[in-house]
Motif scaffolding. Structure first.
Motif, PDB file in Angstrom:
ATOM      1  N   GLY A   1       0.830  -1.196   0.000  1.00 48.42           N
ATOM      2  CA  GLY A   1       0.000   0.000   0.000  1.00 48.42           C
ATOM      3  C   GLY A   1       0.863   1.244   0.000  1.00 48.42           C
ATOM      4  N   VAL A   2       0.289   2.336  -0.460  1.00 54.25           N
ATOM      5  CA  VAL A   2       0.997   3.613  -0.498  1.00 54.25           C
ATOM      6  C   VAL A   2       0.099   4.679   0.118  1.00 54.25           C
ATOM      7  N   VAL A   3       0.697   5.533   0.944  1.00 58.33           N
ATOM      8  CA  VAL A   3      -0.035   6.630   1.554  1.00 58.33           C
ATOM      9  C   VAL A   3      -0.260   7.731   0.523  1.00 58.33           C
ATOM     10  N   THR A   4      -1.498   8.199   0.426  1.00 59.19           N
ATOM     11  CA  THR A   4      -1.829   9.360  -0.399  1.00 59.19           C
ATOM     12  C   THR A   4      -2.370  10.450   0.521  1.00 59.19           C
ATOM     13  N   ARG A   5      -2.863  11.508  -0.061  1.00 59.15           N
ATOM     14  CA  ARG A   5      -3.361  12.621   0.750  1.00 59.15           C
ATOM     15  C   ARG A   5      -4.505  12.201   1.665  1.00 59.15           C
ATOM     16  N   ASP A   6      -5.341  11.270   1.199  1.00 54.01           N
ATOM     17  CA  ASP A   6      -6.547  10.975   1.964  1.00 54.01           C
ATOM     18  C   ASP A   6      -6.750   9.490   2.258  1.00 54.01           C
ATOM     19  N   GLY A   7      -5.686   8.694   2.155  1.00 54.39           N
ATOM     20  CA  GLY A   7      -5.876   7.294   2.492  1.00 54.39           C
ATOM     21  C   GLY A   7      -4.932   6.387   1.737  1.00 54.39           C
ATOM     22  N   LEU A   8      -5.169   5.097   1.933  1.00 59.09           N
ATOM     23  CA  LEU A   8      -4.270   4.080   1.403  1.00 59.09           C
ATOM     24  C   LEU A   8      -4.697   3.643   0.004  1.00 59.09           C
ATOM     25  N   LEU A   9      -3.695   3.471  -0.878  1.00 56.11           N
ATOM     26  CA  LEU A   9      -3.913   2.957  -2.224  1.00 56.11           C
ATOM     27  C   LEU A   9      -3.062   1.706  -2.395  1.00 56.11           C
ATOM     28  N   LEU A  10      -3.672   0.620  -2.900  1.00 56.27           N
ATOM     29  CA  LEU A  10      -2.955  -0.634  -3.085  1.00 56.27           C
ATOM     30  C   LEU A  10      -2.402  -0.724  -4.502  1.00 56.27           C
ATOM     31  N   ILE A  11      -1.196  -1.282  -4.628  1.00 50.47           N
ATOM     32  CA  ILE A  11      -0.558  -1.462  -5.940  1.00 50.47           C
ATOM     33  C   ILE A  11      -0.759  -2.910  -6.380  1.00 50.47           C
ATOM     34  N   GLU A  12      -1.452  -3.105  -7.496  1.00 47.43           N
ATOM     35  CA  GLU A  12      -1.741  -4.447  -7.995  1.00 47.43           C
ATOM     36  C   GLU A  12      -0.758  -4.918  -9.061  1.00 47.43           C
ATOM     37  N   ASP A  13      -0.207  -3.989  -9.821  1.00 45.16           N
ATOM     38  CA  ASP A  13       0.702  -4.356 -10.912  1.00 45.16           C
ATOM     39  C   ASP A  13       1.734  -3.250 -11.069  1.00 45.16           C
ATOM     40  N   ALA A  14       3.013  -3.603 -10.939  1.00 47.06           N
ATOM     41  CA  ALA A  14       4.089  -2.625 -11.080  1.00 47.06           C
ATOM     42  C   ALA A  14       5.318  -3.338 -11.617  1.00 47.06           C
ATOM     43  N   THR A  15       6.084  -2.643 -12.439  1.00 46.36           N
ATOM     44  CA  THR A  15       7.257  -3.254 -13.072  1.00 46.36           C
ATOM     45  C   THR A  15       8.446  -2.307 -13.053  1.00 46.36           C
ATOM     46  N   PHE A  16       9.629  -2.908 -13.193  1.00 47.18           N
ATOM     47  CA  PHE A  16      10.829  -2.146 -13.493  1.00 47.18           C
ATOM     48  C   PHE A  16      10.810  -1.783 -14.978  1.00 47.18           C
ATOM     49  N   PRO A  17      11.715  -0.895 -15.424  1.00 44.99           N
ATOM     50  CA  PRO A  17      11.724  -0.518 -16.845  1.00 44.99           C
ATOM     51  C   PRO A  17      11.906  -1.684 -17.803  1.00 44.99           C
ATOM     52  N   ASP A  18      12.538  -2.783 -17.345  1.00 41.45           N
ATOM     53  CA  ASP A  18      12.717  -3.931 -18.242  1.00 41.45           C
ATOM     54  C   ASP A  18      11.468  -4.799 -18.340  1.00 41.45           C
ATOM     55  N   GLY A  19      10.416  -4.418 -17.632  1.00 44.76           N
ATOM     56  CA  GLY A  19       9.161  -5.160 -17.701  1.00 44.76           C
ATOM     57  C   GLY A  19       8.983  -6.208 -16.632  1.00 44.76           C
ATOM     58  N   SER A  20       9.998  -6.475 -15.817  1.00 42.52           N
ATOM     59  CA  SER A  20       9.879  -7.479 -14.758  1.00 42.52           C
ATOM     60  C   SER A  20       9.107  -6.911 -13.570  1.00 42.52           C
TER      61      SER A  20
END
Length: 314
Positions: free
Chosen positions: A278-297
Motif C-alpha cells: 500500500g501507499v499513503v496518499t493525501r486521503d488514504g491508502l492505495l494498493l498497488i496491484e501491478d508494477a514493473t521495473f523498466p525492463d518489464g519485470s
C-alpha cells in the motif's frame, strides 16, 4: 466499380476502419500512414505512436496500396486528379488542411473518440477517465477548420465503468468506429448523408506526453488511481521512483475498507489485511496491484519488502 475511399491513419483504429470499409463493399484506394513515430508542432522531439498498427499485411492481402505520408500535396498528386469519393481520417495526428479536404468530391470525414463537442482535441479517452466521466463514445464528423468542430454524421456511445482501464476504452472505441463506418459509409459515398451542428457545451483536452504520467502522491487516492487507469497499457504507464529505481505502476486499487495509516505521501506499507503493498496518499491508502521495473519485470516483491520507504513525492 464500388465507390472508393482514401484512409488516413496509423493506429489500431485505422485498421479497424479499413476492415469495416471492406466489409460494406466499398473500395479503399489507399491507406496513408505515418509509422510508429512522427513529428508534430507541440513536441521538439518525434512523438512515439503508442497505438501504432501496421496495416501492410492486411492491405497487401486486399490489394490496397500503403502510402507513406510526406506531404498532403504528394498524396493528391499520387492520385493524378482521380481522387476517391471521400477521405476518412482515423488514428491521424495532424490537422488536415482545407485545400486537401475540399479536393474530395463527397468530403473528408473523421472519427473522434468522444461525444463531440465534449473532449475536443488531444487524448480524449485518457481525459475521459482523468475527469471522472461516466460515459463517452466516438463521433463521425466532417473535418473542418477548427479543432473537431465540424458537422456530426453519427455518434456511438458507451459507458465508462468505475474501474475501467484505458485499454477497455480503446477496445470500445474501435468497436464504435466499426459500427459507425458500417452504418453511415454508404450514405456518405452517395452524398445523401445529413450532418447536424454540434450542440451543448464544448470542452477541450490538451495533448499529453509520457512525463505527464508521473505520480504525485500528495493527490487523493482517487486522483492517483484515475491517472494509473488513464495511462496504463497500451500507453506508457504511470510512474514513480524509489531510490534510483524507476517504477511503472499499471494497476492500483482503492480498498473498500482500510485502517487509518499515518505517514508521508508516497510512503510504502505492508499491512496484515492485504497481500499487496500500500501507499499513503493525501486521503488514504492505495494498493498497488501491478508494477514493473523498466525492463518489464515485476517489482511487487521488492515493494512488499520496502515498508516505510518512500516513493519520490512527485
Amino acid at each position: 466499380m464500388p465507390a472508393s475511399v482514401l484512409l488516413l491513419g496509423s493506429s489500431d483504429v485505422t485498421l479497424t476502419v479499413a476492415q469495416a470499409v471492406d466489409a460494406v463493399g466499398a473500395r479503399l484506394s489507399g491507406i496513408v500512414t505515418v509509422g510508429d513515430s512522427f513529428s508534430i508542432s507541440y513536441s521538439e522531439k518525434r512523438v512515439a505512436n503508442v497505438r501504432s498498427a501496421d496495416p501492410a499485411a492486411w492491405a497487401q492481402d486486399k490489394g490496397v496500396p500503403i502510402i507513406p505520408f510526406t506531404t498532403y500535396e504528394n498524396v493528391l498528386e499520387r492520385h493524378q486528379g482521380k481522387l476517391p469519393a471521400i477521405c476518412l481520417v482515423a488514428g491521424w495526428y495532424h490537422m488536415v488542411p482545407r485545400r486537401f479536404r475540399e479536393a474530395f468530391p463527397r468530403g473528408c470525414f473523421g472519427f473522434h473518440a468522444s461525444l463531440l463537442p465534449k473532449f475536443r482535441g488531444g487524448a480524449p479517452l485518457n481525459w475521459a477517465i482523468l475527469s471522472g466521466a461516466k460515459e463517452t463514445g466516438v463521433t463521425l464528423f466532417e473535418m473542418a477548420d477548427g479543432v473537431d468542430t465540424g458537422l456530426i454524421f453519427g455518434q456511438e456511445s458507451f459507458p465508462i465503468a468505475p474501474n475501467a482501464m484505458i485499454g477497455d476504452l480503446v477496445v470500445a472505441s474501435r468497436d464504435a468506429c466499426a459500427t459507425l463506418t458500417k452504418r453511415h459509409l454508404a450514405a456518405l459515398l452517395d452524398g445523401h448523408a445529413k450532418g447536424n451542428p454540434q450542440e451543448g457545451e464544448a470542452s477541450y483536452g490538451l495533448q499529453r506526453m509520457p512525463d505527464d504520467g508521473r505520480i504525485d502522491w500528495a493527490q487523493s487516492r482517487l486522483e492517483v488511481d484515475r491517472l494509473v487507469r488513464a495511462v496504463s497499457r497500451p500507453y506508457p504507464g504511470a510512474f514513480t521512483t524509489l531510490g534510483e529505481d524507476r517504477i511503472q505502476i499499471w494497476a492500483t486499487r482503492i480498498p473498500d475498507e482500510a485502517p487509518l495509516v499515518l505517514g508521508a505521501p508516497g510512503q510504502i506499507v505492508m499491512l496484515p489485511d492485504f497481500d499487496l503493498p500500500g501507499v499513503v496518499t493525501r486521503d488514504g491508502l492505495l494498493l498497488i496491484e501491478d508494477a514493473t521495473f523498466p525492463d518489464g519485470s515485476s517489482c511487487l516483491d521488492k515493494l512488499r519488502k520496502a515498508g516505510h520507504k518512500r516513493f519520490a513525492p512527485r
